[in-house]
Design a protein around this motif. Structure first.
Motif, PDB file in Angstrom:
ATOM      1  N   CYS A 185      41.673  44.339  41.033  1.00 26.37           N
ATOM      2  CA  CYS A 185      41.292  43.952  39.763  1.00 26.37           C
ATOM      3  C   CYS A 185      42.137  44.916  38.931  1.00 26.37           C
ATOM      4  O   CYS A 185      42.438  45.888  39.086  1.00 26.37           O
ATOM      5  CB  CYS A 185      39.818  44.216  39.723  1.00 26.37           C
ATOM      6  SG  CYS A 185      39.191  45.953  40.517  1.00 26.37           S
ATOM      7  N   GLU A 200      36.611  40.079  42.070  1.00 26.21           N
ATOM      8  CA  GLU A 200      37.642  40.702  41.355  1.00 26.21           C
ATOM      9  C   GLU A 200      38.486  41.854  42.200  1.00 26.21           C
ATOM     10  O   GLU A 200      39.551  41.825  41.798  1.00 26.21           O
ATOM     11  CB  GLU A 200      37.173  41.205  39.802  1.00 26.21           C
ATOM     12  CG  GLU A 200      36.488  40.524  38.779  1.00 26.21           C
ATOM     13  CD  GLU A 200      37.393  39.378  38.469  1.00 26.21           C
ATOM     14  OE1 GLU A 200      38.659  39.528  38.529  1.00 26.21           O
ATOM     15  OE2 GLU A 200      37.216  38.271  37.940  1.00 26.21           O
ATOM     16  N   THR A 248      39.676  43.959  32.977  1.00 30.01           N
ATOM     17  CA  THR A 248      38.595  42.894  33.656  1.00 30.01           C
ATOM     18  C   THR A 248      37.353  43.687  33.806  1.00 30.01           C
ATOM     19  O   THR A 248      36.227  43.196  33.805  1.00 30.01           O
ATOM     20  CB  THR A 248      39.342  42.093  34.531  1.00 30.01           C
ATOM     21  OG1 THR A 248      40.538  41.637  34.337  1.00 30.01           O
ATOM     22  CG2 THR A 248      38.402  41.217  35.085  1.00 30.01           C
ATOM     23  N   HIS A 296      42.419  36.601  37.402  1.00 30.51           N
ATOM     24  CA  HIS A 296      42.616  37.820  36.680  1.00 30.51           C
ATOM     25  C   HIS A 296      43.206  38.777  37.142  1.00 30.51           C
ATOM     26  O   HIS A 296      42.843  40.099  37.025  1.00 30.51           O
ATOM     27  CB  HIS A 296      41.350  38.256  35.658  1.00 30.51           C
ATOM     28  CG  HIS A 296      40.950  37.160  34.726  1.00 30.51           C
ATOM     29  ND1 HIS A 296      41.742  36.471  33.937  1.00 30.51           N
ATOM     30  CD2 HIS A 296      39.685  36.814  34.435  1.00 30.51           C
ATOM     31  CE1 HIS A 296      41.037  35.622  33.031  1.00 30.51           C
ATOM     32  NE2 HIS A 296      39.800  35.983  33.463  1.00 30.51           N
ATOM     33  N   HIS A 297      43.675  38.681  38.621  1.00 26.24           N
ATOM     34  CA  HIS A 297      43.852  39.627  39.602  1.00 26.24           C
ATOM     35  C   HIS A 297      45.328  40.200  39.442  1.00 26.24           C
ATOM     36  O   HIS A 297      46.211  39.596  38.833  1.00 26.24           O
ATOM     37  CB  HIS A 297      43.625  39.210  41.009  1.00 26.24           C
ATOM     38  CG  HIS A 297      42.311  38.620  41.041  1.00 26.24           C
ATOM     39  ND1 HIS A 297      41.747  37.420  40.478  1.00 26.24           N
ATOM     40  CD2 HIS A 297      41.303  39.182  41.877  1.00 26.24           C
ATOM     41  CE1 HIS A 297      40.620  37.333  41.015  1.00 26.24           C
ATOM     42  NE2 HIS A 297      40.167  38.240  41.675  1.00 26.24           N
TER      43      HIS A 297
END
Length: 325
Positions: A127, A170, A131, A104-105
């Motif tokens: 991140c 993250e 998120t 999800h980076h």
């Protein structure tokens, strides 16, 4: 017919019991103290090979949280590089990571304004803001199989350490330097080079042996030792997640579905109905064979011996007259 019914009833009961057990089965829960016993085991077992427990005398290691200001993990990366650790996706002159993890980076590190969670990384991070907008968002980011509270709500102090770990993963650019499978173009000869021809075995998101301060691991253990967590495979988060997926797929979680108790009652009534039906078939079959279950006919010879007057009266009149004559 009766034997068939008996067999069928038994098989139905066994199948229903087995189905109920499959649906009800879930990974076992135990306390952190029972599963891990100490901070070293927690850090080195919970996430598989992601982290290594490092004491101060054993060398530099990363932290999962700090009180604010510049990221101390940047200096850890520089020190490790200077000691000979070969990092890909790292610019030693700028002491900066050039590429983030692939989950999800972001693609590369950058600042983020007004972060509400993981805010100590706001000056430079990997991140995405959505998120890490809250602790709940971090908990839900990878699906319910990865929820840290599958065994019940955690204490606040324990939950904070799960938030710290999630923020490190993250947000910290250094995490990308410890990816399990290397994606850099210069890493093709490396034994852990990412190979997209086998995505089930190799990925772009998993960490591998990132050194973590012993104090962080010990603090995590102390905060959580009385809380409950999945104990499957020595508390391995990935193994637990796989089992939760299997469990969730066999269980009906829809709001319109019947509760498990009602399913058991209905199943029991079905078995009872089948048993009664089979017993009625048994009774009818015995009646047709002249062997009634609830009435046994008396033999003629036995009836004559016990009631001779009844037999005499039942003879035809002509026969009785001939005997008199």
């Amino acid at each position: 017919s009766y034997s068939f019914c008996t067999l069928l009833t038994g098989e139905m009961m066994f199948a229903m019991m087995a189905a109920a057990l499959v649906v009800a089965e879930a990974p076992p829960c135990k306390t952190f103290a029972e599963i891990y016993g100490n901070g070293k085991n927690l850090c080195e077992k919970m996430w598989g090979d992601a982290f290594v427990y490092v004491k101060p005398e054993d060398g530099p290691a990363y932290d999962m949280w700090w009180g604010g200001g510049p990221n101390p993990n940047d200096d850890v990366t520089k020190t490790l590089h200077d000691k000979g650790v070969n990092f890909f996706d790292y610019d030693p002159e700028a002491n900066s990571v050039t590429k983030c993890l692939d989950s999800h980076h972001k693609h590369s590190p950058s600042p983020t304004a007004n972060m509400t969670e993981c805010q100590v990384w706001s000056d430079n991070n990997c991140c995405k803001k959505e998120t890490v907008r809250s602790a709940d968002a971090l908990n839900e980011a990878y699906g319910k199989e990865y929820h840290w509270n599958r065994c019940g709500e955690l204490s606040d102090s324990c939950k904070r350490y799960f938030v710290y770990e999630a923020c490190l993963y993250e947000c910290d650019p250094a995490a990308a330097l410890w990816r399990r499978f290397l994606t850099h173009e210069n890493a093709t000869a490396h034994p852990r080079h990412y190979n997209n021809s086998d995505p089930n075995e190799r990925n772009k998101w998993e960490l591998y042996k990132m050194p973590i301060k012993a104090g962080t691991c010990d603090g995590w253990y102390e905060a959580c030792k009385n809380d409950l967590f999945c104990s499957l495979d020595s508390g391995n988060y990935f193994s637990c997640a796989k089992e939760y997926v299997r469990h969730d797929n066999t269980a009906s979680n829809d709001d319109d579905s019947l509760p498990p108790g009602w399913i058991a009652v209905i199943s029991g009534l079905c078995v009872l109905f089948l048993a009664i039906t089979c017993y009625l078939i048994y009774i009818i079959t015995k009646e047709k064979q002249g062997k009634p279950v609830f009435y046994q006919p008396v033999a003629a010879s036995e009836a004559a011996a016990n009631h001779p007057e009844a037999v005499e009266m039942s003879k035809p009149e002509s026969t009785a007259g001939q005997e008199t004559a």
